[in-house]
Motif scaffolding. Structure first.
Motif, short mmCIF file in Angstrom:
data_model
loop_
_atom_site.label_atom_id
_atom_site.label_comp_id
_atom_site.label_asym_id
_atom_site.label_seq_id
_atom_site.Cartn_x
_atom_site.Cartn_y
_atom_site.Cartn_z
N GLU A 22 18.19 45.94 92.99
CA GLU A 22 17.91 44.84 92.06
C GLU A 22 16.80 45.20 91.08
OE1 GLU A 22 17.18 41.10 93.99
OE2 GLU A 22 18.84 41.42 95.38
N GLU A 23 15.74 45.81 91.59
CA GLU A 23 14.62 46.18 90.72
C GLU A 23 15.04 47.20 89.67
OE1 GLU A 23 11.22 47.41 93.05
OE2 GLU A 23 11.18 45.50 94.15
N VAL A 24 15.78 48.20 90.09
CA VAL A 24 16.22 49.25 89.15
C VAL A 24 17.19 48.67 88.13
CG1 VAL A 24 17.50 51.41 88.97
CG2 VAL A 24 15.78 51.15 90.74
N ALA A 40 22.09 55.99 92.63
CA ALA A 40 21.37 56.41 93.83
C ALA A 40 20.14 57.24 93.45
CB ALA A 40 22.29 57.19 94.75
N PHE A 41 20.29 58.12 92.45
CA PHE A 41 19.16 58.93 92.00
C PHE A 41 18.07 58.04 91.41
CE2 PHE A 41 16.93 61.35 88.72
CZ PHE A 41 16.39 62.36 89.50
N LEU A 42 18.45 57.04 90.62
CA LEU A 42 17.47 56.12 90.03
C LEU A 42 16.71 55.36 91.12
CD1 LEU A 42 19.49 54.67 87.02
CD2 LEU A 42 17.47 56.14 86.90
N ILE A 47 11.68 54.65 94.24
CA ILE A 47 10.93 54.67 95.50
C ILE A 47 9.84 55.73 95.43
CG2 ILE A 47 11.08 55.25 97.96
CD1 ILE A 47 13.98 54.02 97.83
N ARG A 48 10.20 56.91 94.94
CA ARG A 48 9.25 58.03 94.88
C ARG A 48 8.08 57.73 93.93
NH1 ARG A 48 8.23 62.37 91.94
NH2 ARG A 48 9.88 62.03 90.44
N LYS A 49 8.34 57.01 92.86
CA LYS A 49 7.31 56.75 91.86
C LYS A 49 6.45 55.53 92.19
CE LYS A 49 9.49 59.05 88.01
NZ LYS A 49 10.05 58.93 86.69
N ASP A 57 8.51 49.79 105.40
CA ASP A 57 9.69 49.95 104.56
C ASP A 57 9.72 51.33 103.91
OD1 ASP A 57 10.48 47.40 105.21
OD2 ASP A 57 9.87 46.51 103.30
N ARG A 58 8.56 51.78 103.44
CA ARG A 58 8.48 53.11 102.82
C ARG A 58 8.88 54.19 103.83
NH1 ARG A 58 7.05 54.71 98.19
NH2 ARG A 58 6.00 52.79 97.63
#
Length: 76
Positions: A22-24, A40-42, A47-49, A57-58
């Protein structure tokens, strides 16, 4: 008992990834026209950024590859 724990973790992982989806999607206007691998990459990059996630959750989603994300979200 271990099986229940795995099911619970899988469900939590799905909820976290749904939220990241949802955020992306809010950040990318053309989101629905992208391939599932791009989506999926986005999500992985989001998550990584530094997506706002609890430590728990992380830990659940930190090591996921784009392919893993596709599978969890059933985007394949």
């Amino acid at each position: 008992m271990e099986e229940k724990r795995q099911d619970l973790d899988a469900e939590k992982k799905k909820r976290v990834l749904d939220r990241m989806l949802e955020e992306v999607s809010r950040e990318h206007i053309d989101f629905y026209y992208r391939s599932t691998s791009e989506v999926a990459f986005l999500i992985q990059e989001h998550i990584r950024k530094g997506a706002k996630l609890t430590q728990e959750d992380r830990a659940l989603v930190a090591g996921l590859t784009p392919r893993d994300i596709q599978i969890v979200l059933s985007l394949h």
